[in-house]
Design an enzyme around this catalytic site. Structure first.
Site, mmCIF file in Angstrom:
data_model
loop_
_atom_site.group_PDB
_atom_site.id
_atom_site.type_symbol
_atom_site.label_atom_id
_atom_site.label_comp_id
_atom_site.label_asym_id
_atom_site.label_seq_id
_atom_site.Cartn_x
_atom_site.Cartn_y
_atom_site.Cartn_z
ATOM 1 N N ASP A 187 0.818 -1.213 0.000
ATOM 2 C CA ASP A 187 0.000 0.000 0.000
ATOM 3 C C ASP A 187 0.857 1.270 0.000
ATOM 4 O OD1 ASP A 187 -2.330 1.459 0.057
ATOM 5 O OD2 ASP A 187 -2.717 1.157 2.193
ATOM 6 N N GLU A 301 -3.420 -0.320 -8.142
ATOM 7 C CA GLU A 301 -4.380 0.696 -7.700
ATOM 8 C C GLU A 301 -3.665 2.035 -7.692
ATOM 9 O OE1 GLU A 301 -7.336 0.190 -4.470
ATOM 10 O OE2 GLU A 301 -6.081 1.599 -3.363
#
Length: 521
Positions: A187, A301
């Protein structure tokens, strides 16, 4: 034929044992190995039986075999054991990195996979103990899980590595017997070095955070400044020039069903000046990532949620359109939505306005993808979950992180009230400094002091807006502060308390994630 023989003669992965049979066999294995065996972990493949057990608070991988080739990949202490009158070999292994790698090779369901466009939930785990609780919530259905998820920032603050994050998820999945697949999200990646570390650890989902390249000042710049900023964009990386922009976007209507987007000159300049460098940076990281992954599948993402100003509807369209033009493939995108997404608390803002805005973001995601809309800082945003589920359908990814840590504190308040008081007192000391990189607005003056609360009232701090945020953002200091002798002041005691009563910890996590997942089911 005795059960052990049935399992060891199966060349393929064996099916989960029925609960009562698993419990009974776990007891047999436990007596042979001097462990308390987790029944759902029992599985066999290729002539080797695997299980996970614990002695006190230390967990061990058990490998039972008669010389099966798979057994040779694991490192541990081997001795003879008798099971159902059969003499076999038992290798007891540490749950270390080398054995986690071997387990992922031997039992593919313990390794992450790509998830595609399935509705998904990211379950961050700052302590490395939460995956079994996450599994218990997710297995009730509704969302595909990402169990290994942590940002580089959080890894730094918790002093964990990408390998540790991945391994902790592997052992948790194995313990609970979860075989339905899970993702692994590296992330908030900002650099190629961060990408490389997470590729090496086996992550398959990569969240690029180009927030440092978003020009928030473009929201208020005059037209002359905007034109200069657009001229100065890294056009070589964007495979275009400033002269191409009018042709691509002006005097055109982009039909999105219930509405259409048009760009006038000012709207286009603001979008390009604000997000052009972020698009270019995402493209660079994407191509670097693709080169590192080779023929291994992966998902991307893009996240611009941690920026000062909301992503307007035209700006979202510009970002997605440019990524698509540049050949970037992505599975989800996190805009900066209107309202406030503070850490660990519910959405702050007008729900009617949010729904109208979110519906237009969803229309763009369907038209230019389809891709999922990602809800970053998504923990505890209970008021918007029904909206997101209704509007986006399956095209949604809910990302949670720090509230698993908070629920661990909730469990600990019952297990070790004195330690909870110490951590709460320390959070008062650290909050002003630790809040600097987070979107939070808690007022410590509204949080009761530790000595004002009876033991049974301690967990109520986690139900207060201000107490929840204060404890949320001080996790790094709690987990890494050392005393004068170099020992961790709180970390080791916190982990030991949770490991000593792991069922209380799992129950708190399961109840918490049930509330998150139910609106999307």
């Amino acid at each position: 034929m005795p059960l052990i023989n049935q399992l060891l003669t199966s060349p393929e992965l064996t099916l989960p044992l029925p609960p009562e049979q698993a419990e009974a066999f776990a007891a047999d294995l436990g007596r042979a190995a001097n462990l308390v065996v987790y029944p759902r972990s029992i599985v066999a493949r290729g002539g080797v039986l695997f299980f996970l057990g614990r002695r006190d608070t230390t967990k061990h991988l058990g490998v039972v075999h008669a010389g099966g080739a798979l057994a040779g990949e694991f490192t541990g202490q081997t001795r003879d054991v008798t099971l159902n009158e059969s003499t076999l070999m038992l290798t007891l292994c540490l749950t270390d990195h080398a054995n986690a790698l071997a387990l992922r090779r031997a039992l593919p369901f313990t390794a992450p996979v790509t998830l595609g466009l399935s509705k998904s939930v990211g379950c961050g785990d700052r302590l490395g103990l939460a995956t079994p609780g996450h599994v218990r919530a997710v297995q009730k259905g509704g969302m595909t899980p990402i169990f290994a998820q942590q940002s580089i920032r959080e890894m730094t603050r918790t002093q964990r590595t990408p390998d540790q994050v991945m391994d902790d998820a592997t052992w948790g999945v194995f313990q609970e017997g979860w075989r339905e697949g899970f993702g692994a999200d590296a992330d908030h990646l900002k650099t190629t070095e961060d990408v490389d570390r997470c590729v090496a650890a086996g992550f398959v989902f990569f969240t690029v955070d180009p927030g440092d390249h978003v020009d928030n000042a473009a929201d208020a710049d005059d037209l002359g400044t905007l034109r200069q900023k657009v001229e100065d964009l890294p056009w070589e990386d964007m495979e275009a020039s400033s002269e191409d922009l009018p042709r691509l976007y002006l005097d055109r209507e982009f039909d999105l069903g219930d509405f259409a987007i048009t760009f006038d000159q000012e709207t286009l300049l603001r979008a390009a000046a604000k997000y052009g460098r972020a698009v270019a940076h995402t493209r660079r990281l994407y191509h670097h990532l693709a080169g590192q992954m080779g023929d291994r599948p992966f998902e991307l993402e893009m996240s611009v949620d941690e920026t000062d100003t909301p992503t307007t509807i035209p700006e979202h369209y510009f970002v997605a359109s440019e990524l698509k033009r540049l050949g970037v493939r992505w599975v989800s995108l996190a805009p900066r939505y209107i309202g406030r997404f503070e850490k660990g608390v519910d959405y702050i803002g007008d729900l009617t306005a949010f729904e109208a805005d979110f519906a237009q973001h969803a229309a763009i995601a369907r038209a230019l993808g389809p891709y999922k809309l990602s809800l970053h800082s998504g923990s505890d945003k209970f008021s918007i979950y029904p909206i997101c589920a209704r509007v986006a359908g399956d095209l949604v990814h809910l990302k949670t992180a720090g509230t698993s840590y908070l629920e661990a504190l909730r469990a600990m308040a019952g297990i070790d009230p004195a330690l909870f008081r110490e951590i709460l007192a320390f959070a008062f000391e650290r909050y002003d400094e630790d809040r600097a990189t987070y979107h939070v607005s808690a007022d410590p003056a509204k949080v009761p002091a530790p000595d004002q609360l009876a033991d049974g009232e301690l967990a109520s701090v986690l139900d207060r807006f201000d107490g929840r945020e204060m404890l949320h953002v001080t996790f790094g200091s709690v987990l890494t502060t050392q005393d004068t002798e170099g020992s961790y002041r709180y970390r080791d005691r916190l982990l030991a308390a949770l490991e000593a009563d792991e069922e209380a910890h799992y129950a708190a996590l399961e109840a918490h994630f049930d509330r998150h997942i139910a609106p999307f089911s």
